[in-house]
Design an enzyme around this catalytic site. Structure first.
Site, PDB file in Angstrom:
ATOM      1  N   HIS A  47       7.022   8.716  -1.617  1.00 37.67           N
ATOM      2  CA  HIS A  47       6.455   8.299  -2.900  1.00 37.67           C
ATOM      3  C   HIS A  47       7.432   8.371  -4.075  1.00 37.67           C
ATOM      4  O   HIS A  47       7.096   7.960  -5.179  1.00 37.67           O
ATOM      5  CB  HIS A  47       5.238   9.174  -3.235  1.00 37.67           C
ATOM      6  CG  HIS A  47       4.137   9.089  -2.233  1.00 37.67           C
ATOM      7  ND1 HIS A  47       3.485   7.917  -1.927  1.00 37.67           N
ATOM      8  CD2 HIS A  47       3.575  10.035  -1.439  1.00 37.67           C
ATOM      9  CE1 HIS A  47       2.563   8.143  -1.003  1.00 37.67           C
ATOM     10  NE2 HIS A  47       2.604   9.423  -0.689  1.00 37.67           N
ATOM     11  N   GLU A 152      -2.968  13.906   8.291  1.00 32.18           N
ATOM     12  CA  GLU A 152      -3.545  13.457   7.022  1.00 32.18           C
ATOM     13  C   GLU A 152      -4.458  12.248   7.194  1.00 32.18           C
ATOM     14  O   GLU A 152      -4.698  11.514   6.239  1.00 32.18           O
ATOM     15  CB  GLU A 152      -2.453  13.180   5.994  1.00 32.18           C
ATOM     16  CG  GLU A 152      -1.320  12.285   6.473  1.00 32.18           C
ATOM     17  CD  GLU A 152      -0.222  12.144   5.424  1.00 32.18           C
ATOM     18  OE1 GLU A 152      -0.421  12.553   4.264  1.00 32.18           O
ATOM     19  OE2 GLU A 152       0.840  11.602   5.781  1.00 32.18           O
ATOM     20  N   ASP A 178      -4.574  12.700   1.299  1.00 33.98           N
ATOM     21  CA  ASP A 178      -4.777  11.576   2.211  1.00 33.98           C
ATOM     22  C   ASP A 178      -5.827  11.890   3.259  1.00 33.98           C
ATOM     23  O   ASP A 178      -6.602  11.013   3.653  1.00 33.98           O
ATOM     24  CB  ASP A 178      -3.452  11.195   2.883  1.00 33.98           C
ATOM     25  CG  ASP A 178      -2.584  10.323   1.987  1.00 33.98           C
ATOM     26  OD1 ASP A 178      -3.114   9.370   1.394  1.00 33.98           O
ATOM     27  OD2 ASP A 178      -1.378  10.591   1.876  1.00 33.98           O
TER      28      ASP A 178
END
Length: 259
Positions: A47, A152, A178
């Site tokens: 990210h 996740e 997530d």
């Protein structure tokens, strides 16, 4: 000073404390975290927008400080995983591992023959540009590289026992946001379905003697999670620590200067 390797850390139940780097890949970051008494760094590619060239430099910063670093790669693709290994990442974290087959594929991407199918690159960043017998170099790389699988998704949580059983996986890591989204309960970390998924992951880690980690937003939550079985506790991230500390100081200064 000699510090424990990530592989050594995954083999002990003692708490390992780290910090999440998503913004500040500065030359001093390794020493800053070491001075703060971190045991490891988690360096994000999923990210952050960091490139592999940045990872290559940052890995040297962490090495200079004697601070083991885990690099979270952007995907389960071979070229992402193997490239992170080649530029020197000691730990590799893989997002959204859903099945034992995916976990085995990750091992194949990170391990040299006979443990995997990683393409051979020697006398480069990952082995400090050194010389030596090829079989010894391959074995040393296989031993050094430490694998963290992120649980996740609902599917990953359902299959976590089989994932944890895969030879070559060193640790499980819950991606709590997530996971909650995949379960259809975004941000509801006290929901029974989320807690059940966490319990399954804790049980799998214990059963197969794998380390277990998570990002923690506060010291109180980190302590509570350690008592549940999470031995890798990664406290907050560089952006949020700076923002929150600065905001608290600005609030105090503004109040003091205007009253």
């Amino acid at each position: 000073m000699t510090h424990a390797s990530l592989k050594q850390m995954t083999r002990t139940p003692e708490v390992k404390l780290g910090h999440f780097i998503v913004e500040f890949a500065t030359p001093g970051i390794g020493h800053i975290l070491r001075q703060a008494e971190c045991d490891f760094a988690l360096f994000d590619l999923e990210h952050s927008g960091f490139s592999f060239e940045t990872v290559k430099s940052a890995t040297r910063y962490f090495e200079a400080a004697g601070l083991p670093a885990i690099v979270r790669v952007p995907s389960k693709e071979y070229h992402h995983i193997a490239r992170a290994c080649d530029v020197g990442a000691e730990g590799i974290m893989i997002p959204m591992v859903n099945t034992a087959a995916e976990a085995k594929s990750v091992v194949d991407c990170t391990k040299y023959h006979p443990d995997g199918r990683r393409g051979v690159a020697l006398s480069v960043a990952h082995d400090a540009y050194g010389l030596g017998p090829v079989p010894e170099k391959l074995a040393a790389a296989n031993e050094r590289t430490t694998l963290f699988c992120q649980i996740e998704t609902a599917e990953g949580a359902e299959n976590v026992d089989q994932i944890a059983a895969v030879r070559g996986i060193d640790a499980l890591w819950i991606g709590h946001f997530d996971l909650s989204v995949s379960l259809g309960i975004p941000g509801q970390f006290d929901h029974p379905n989320f807690l059940k998924a966490v319990e399954r992951t804790i049980a799998a880690a214990k059963k197969h003697r794998k380390a277990l980690g998570r990002l923690v937003p506060s010291t109180e939550i980190g302590i509570a999670l350690y008592r549940q079985g999470f031995d890798f506790c990664c406290y907050s991230g560089d952006v949020w620590v700076l923002r929150d500390a600065l905001a608290a100081a600005m609030t105090t200064l503004r109040k003091g200067c205007t009253t």
